[in-house]
Design a protein around this motif. Structure first.
Motif, PDB file in Angstrom:
ATOM      1  N   PHE A  51       0.772  -1.379   0.404  1.00  0.00           N
ATOM      2  CA  PHE A  51      -0.032  -0.400  -0.133  1.00  0.00           C
ATOM      3  C   PHE A  51       0.593   1.205   0.227  1.00  0.00           C
ATOM      4  O   PHE A  51       0.672   2.298  -0.742  1.00  0.00           O
ATOM      5  N   TRP A  52       2.274   1.320   1.265  1.00  0.00           N
ATOM      6  CA  TRP A  52       2.809   2.474   0.712  1.00  0.00           C
ATOM      7  C   TRP A  52       4.215   2.061   1.215  1.00  0.00           C
ATOM      8  O   TRP A  52       4.179   1.077   2.232  1.00  0.00           O
ATOM      9  N   VAL A  53       5.206   2.752   0.247  1.00  0.00           N
ATOM     10  CA  VAL A  53       6.459   2.866   0.887  1.00  0.00           C
ATOM     11  C   VAL A  53       7.561   3.859   1.191  1.00  0.00           C
ATOM     12  O   VAL A  53       7.227   4.179  -0.792  1.00  0.00           O
ATOM     13  N   PHE A  55      10.537   5.817   2.268  1.00  0.00           N
ATOM     14  CA  PHE A  55      11.490   6.394   3.517  1.00  0.00           C
ATOM     15  C   PHE A  55      11.193   7.932   4.301  1.00  0.00           C
ATOM     16  O   PHE A  55      10.799   8.678   3.713  1.00  0.00           O
ATOM     17  N   TYR A  56      11.288   8.016   5.333  1.00  0.00           N
ATOM     18  CA  TYR A  56      11.622   9.479   6.429  1.00  0.00           C
ATOM     19  C   TYR A  56      13.519   9.825   6.447  1.00  0.00           C
ATOM     20  O   TYR A  56      14.034   8.708   7.325  1.00  0.00           O
ATOM     21  N   LEU A  57      12.818  10.562   6.839  1.00  0.00           N
ATOM     22  CA  LEU A  57      15.108  10.804   7.490  1.00  0.00           C
ATOM     23  C   LEU A  57      14.893  12.250   8.083  1.00  0.00           C
ATOM     24  O   LEU A  57      14.303  13.525   8.302  1.00  0.00           O
ATOM     25  N   VAL A  72      -0.349  10.603  -0.259  1.00  0.00           N
ATOM     26  CA  VAL A  72       0.200  11.334   0.002  1.00  0.00           C
ATOM     27  C   VAL A  72      -0.008  11.264   1.717  1.00  0.00           C
ATOM     28  O   VAL A  72      -0.282  10.333   2.077  1.00  0.00           O
ATOM     29  N   ALA A  73       1.183  11.385   2.494  1.00  0.00           N
ATOM     30  CA  ALA A  73       1.681  10.419   3.685  1.00  0.00           C
ATOM     31  C   ALA A  73       1.955  12.182   5.036  1.00  0.00           C
ATOM     32  O   ALA A  73       2.290  12.863   4.459  1.00  0.00           O
ATOM     33  N   CYS A  74       2.153  11.597   5.705  1.00  0.00           N
ATOM     34  CA  CYS A  74       1.917  12.337   6.272  1.00  0.00           C
ATOM     35  C   CYS A  74       4.069  12.967   6.844  1.00  0.00           C
ATOM     36  O   CYS A  74       4.632  12.363   6.164  1.00  0.00           O
ATOM     37  N   ARG A  81       7.517   9.541  18.424  1.00  0.00           N
ATOM     38  CA  ARG A  81       6.703   9.326  17.949  1.00  0.00           C
ATOM     39  C   ARG A  81       5.316   8.436  17.359  1.00  0.00           C
ATOM     40  O   ARG A  81       6.495   8.446  15.914  1.00  0.00           O
ATOM     41  N   GLY A  82       4.809   7.570  17.142  1.00  0.00           N
ATOM     42  CA  GLY A  82       4.512   6.543  16.219  1.00  0.00           C
ATOM     43  C   GLY A  82       5.096   5.536  15.871  1.00  0.00           C
ATOM     44  O   GLY A  82       6.229   5.391  17.105  1.00  0.00           O
ATOM     45  N   VAL A  83       4.947   4.874  14.996  1.00  0.00           N
ATOM     46  CA  VAL A  83       6.036   3.698  15.107  1.00  0.00           C
ATOM     47  C   VAL A  83       7.528   4.218  14.197  1.00  0.00           C
ATOM     48  O   VAL A  83       8.480   3.847  14.638  1.00  0.00           O
ATOM     49  N   CYS A  84       7.162   5.026  13.626  1.00  0.00           N
ATOM     50  CA  CYS A  84       8.341   5.323  12.788  1.00  0.00           C
ATOM     51  C   CYS A  84       9.139   6.765  13.754  1.00  0.00           C
ATOM     52  O   CYS A  84      10.659   5.963  14.232  1.00  0.00           O
ATOM     53  N   GLY A  85       8.613   7.372  14.572  1.00  0.00           N
ATOM     54  CA  GLY A  85       9.262   7.794  15.218  1.00  0.00           C
ATOM     55  C   GLY A  85       9.976   6.776  16.704  1.00  0.00           C
ATOM     56  O   GLY A  85      11.156   6.889  17.415  1.00  0.00           O
ATOM     57  N   THR A  86       9.130   5.442  16.778  1.00  0.00           N
ATOM     58  CA  THR A  86       9.645   4.599  17.999  1.00  0.00           C
ATOM     59  C   THR A  86      10.820   3.954  17.405  1.00  0.00           C
ATOM     60  O   THR A  86      11.733   3.202  18.363  1.00  0.00           O
ATOM     61  N   HIS A 105      -0.562   4.817  17.170  1.00  0.00           N
ATOM     62  CA  HIS A 105       0.191   5.107  16.107  1.00  0.00           C
ATOM     63  C   HIS A 105      -0.471   6.831  14.845  1.00  0.00           C
ATOM     64  O   HIS A 105      -0.918   7.075  15.981  1.00  0.00           O
ATOM     65  N   ILE A 106       0.725   6.471  13.921  1.00  0.00           N
ATOM     66  CA  ILE A 106       0.482   7.980  13.671  1.00  0.00           C
ATOM     67  C   ILE A 106      -0.283   7.746  12.363  1.00  0.00           C
ATOM     68  O   ILE A 106       0.326   6.659  10.786  1.00  0.00           O
ATOM     69  N   ALA A 107      -1.934   8.022  12.254  1.00  0.00           N
ATOM     70  CA  ALA A 107      -2.487   7.006  10.544  1.00  0.00           C
ATOM     71  C   ALA A 107      -3.211   7.849  10.075  1.00  0.00           C
ATOM     72  O   ALA A 107      -3.792   9.399   9.668  1.00  0.00           O
ATOM     73  N   CYS A 108      -1.623   7.981   8.893  1.00  0.00           N
ATOM     74  CA  CYS A 108      -1.655   8.212   7.568  1.00  0.00           C
ATOM     75  C   CYS A 108      -2.921   8.375   6.351  1.00  0.00           C
ATOM     76  O   CYS A 108      -3.362   9.000   5.916  1.00  0.00           O
ATOM     77  N   SER A 109      -3.225   6.880   6.735  1.00  0.00           N
ATOM     78  CA  SER A 109      -4.546   6.666   6.496  1.00  0.00           C
ATOM     79  C   SER A 109      -5.065   6.018   6.876  1.00  0.00           C
ATOM     80  O   SER A 109      -4.677   4.600   7.067  1.00  0.00           O
ATOM     81  N   SER A 114      -1.464  -2.566   8.736  1.00  0.00           N
ATOM     82  CA  SER A 114      -0.387  -3.246   9.762  1.00  0.00           C
ATOM     83  C   SER A 114       0.798  -2.484   8.866  1.00  0.00           C
ATOM     84  O   SER A 114       1.194  -1.782   7.902  1.00  0.00           O
ATOM     85  N   GLU A 115       2.320  -2.657   9.980  1.00  0.00           N
ATOM     86  CA  GLU A 115       3.439  -1.893   9.621  1.00  0.00           C
ATOM     87  C   GLU A 115       4.431  -2.232   9.390  1.00  0.00           C
ATOM     88  O   GLU A 115       4.441  -3.362  10.870  1.00  0.00           O
ATOM     89  N   ILE A 116       5.374  -2.252   8.791  1.00  0.00           N
ATOM     90  CA  ILE A 116       6.861  -2.441   9.292  1.00  0.00           C
ATOM     91  C   ILE A 116       7.801  -1.769   9.441  1.00  0.00           C
ATOM     92  O   ILE A 116       7.728  -0.694   8.179  1.00  0.00           O
ATOM     93  N   LEU A 130      13.066   3.109   6.958  1.00  0.00           N
ATOM     94  CA  LEU A 130      12.000   2.274   5.522  1.00  0.00           C
ATOM     95  C   LEU A 130      10.877   1.649   6.719  1.00  0.00           C
ATOM     96  O   LEU A 130      11.080   1.928   7.340  1.00  0.00           O
ATOM     97  N   ASP A 131       9.595   2.603   5.610  1.00  0.00           N
ATOM     98  CA  ASP A 131       8.179   2.790   6.675  1.00  0.00           C
ATOM     99  C   ASP A 131       7.403   1.642   5.545  1.00  0.00           C
ATOM    100  O   ASP A 131       7.898   2.641   4.303  1.00  0.00           O
ATOM    101  N   VAL A 132       7.166   0.340   5.686  1.00  0.00           N
ATOM    102  CA  VAL A 132       5.891   0.099   4.836  1.00  0.00           C
ATOM    103  C   VAL A 132       5.014  -0.540   5.883  1.00  0.00           C
ATOM    104  O   VAL A 132       4.850  -1.039   6.528  1.00  0.00           O
ATOM    105  N   ASP A 133       4.031   0.060   4.062  1.00  0.00           N
ATOM    106  CA  ASP A 133       2.310  -0.232   5.475  1.00  0.00           C
ATOM    107  C   ASP A 133       2.006  -0.956   4.299  1.00  0.00           C
ATOM    108  O   ASP A 133       2.450  -1.442   3.235  1.00  0.00           O
ATOM    109  N   SER A 134       1.004  -1.922   4.809  1.00  0.00           N
ATOM    110  CA  SER A 134      -0.454  -2.668   4.207  1.00  0.00           C
ATOM    111  C   SER A 134      -1.349  -2.281   4.799  1.00  0.00           C
ATOM    112  O   SER A 134      -1.544  -1.771   5.814  1.00  0.00           O
TER     113      SER A 134
HETATM  114  N1  SME Z   1       1.898   5.060  10.375  1.00  0.00           N
HETATM  115  C1  SME Z   1       3.310   5.620  10.858  1.00  0.00           C
HETATM  116  C2  SME Z   1       3.068   7.197  10.092  1.00  0.00           C
HETATM  117  C3  SME Z   1       3.938   6.908   8.476  1.00  0.00           C
HETATM  118  S1  SME Z   1       2.575   6.156   6.988  1.00  0.00           S
HETATM  119  O1  SME Z   1       2.111   4.679   8.145  1.00  0.00           O
HETATM  120  C4  SME Z   1       3.161   7.145   5.978  1.00  0.00           C
HETATM  121  C5  SME Z   1       3.763   5.915  12.215  1.00  0.00           C
HETATM  122  O2  SME Z   1       2.717   5.869  13.238  1.00  0.00           O
HETATM  123  O3  SME Z   1       4.934   6.266  12.681  1.00  0.00           O
END
Ligand code: SME
Length: 159
Positions: A51-53, A55-57, A72-74, A81-86, A105-109, A114-116, A130-134
């Motif tokens: 669904f979404w793949v 990078f955040y830097l 489009v994403a946050c 914060r969120g999965v990425c910030g954690t 969790h930060i819901a961009c959509s 699920s997410e890795i 690297l963020d991957v959403d399904s």
């Molecule tokens: N869900 C992520 C935010 C990024 S988007 O999924 C693209 C989070 O909780 O960090």
């Protein structure tokens, strides 16, 4: 090099083993960070159809949206914060089988289920994730972790 990808369909391991050398061929010897991240996410999206793949830097103590494929994403995520910030704060890969069960969790959509998230570590510092959403629950497992960590570790770029 810019050629069509060869897309193999099979089990997850076979698919990673097919796409990883192609990502390496696209990125090795190219020093530009954005170019390499962009081709990496494009190749992963084409292979797996996630669904979404993207990078955040890390920039000025925040994660800032980088190259991605998908809706489009946050734009900015704070440390912890969120999965990425954690993942950034803990410098480790996080597999989240059900995003609604992950505190903060930060819901961009709302379609993401699920997410890795895999940290990109250089010189002992997390420089991005690297963020991957399904759109399926429980989509990611240790096989994804193994190969995605290999992909971010071998990305060739200058920081
Ligand atoms: N869900 C992520 C935010 C990024 S988007 O999924 C693209 C989070 O909780 O960090």
């Amino acid at each position: 090099m810019a050629e069509d990808l060869s897309i193999v369909k099979g089990d997850k391991t076979a698919e990673y083993q097919s796409i990883i050398p192609q990502i390496n061929a696209l990125t090795t010897g190219e020093p530009d960070l954005v170019a390499n991240l962009a081709n990496t996410v494009a190749a992963l999206k084409e292979q797996f159809g996630w669904f979404w793949v993207g990078f955040y830097l890390v920039k000025s103590d925040e994660l800032v949206l980088g190259p991605f494929q998908g809706p489009v994403a946050c734009t900015r995520i704070k440390k912890g914060r969120g999965v990425c910030g954690t993942s950034w704060a803990e410098a480790k890969t996080l597999i989240v089988p059900d995003v609604e069960a992950f505190p903060g969790h930060i819901a961009c959509s709302s379609l993401s289920k699920s997410e890795i998230v895999v940290p990109v570590i250089r010189n002992g510092q997390v420089i991005g994730v690297l963020d991957v959403d399904s759109d399926r629950l429980d989509h990611f497992d240790e096989t994804d972790q193994l190969f995605l960590e290999e992909i971010v570790a071998s990305l060739d770029f200058q920081v």
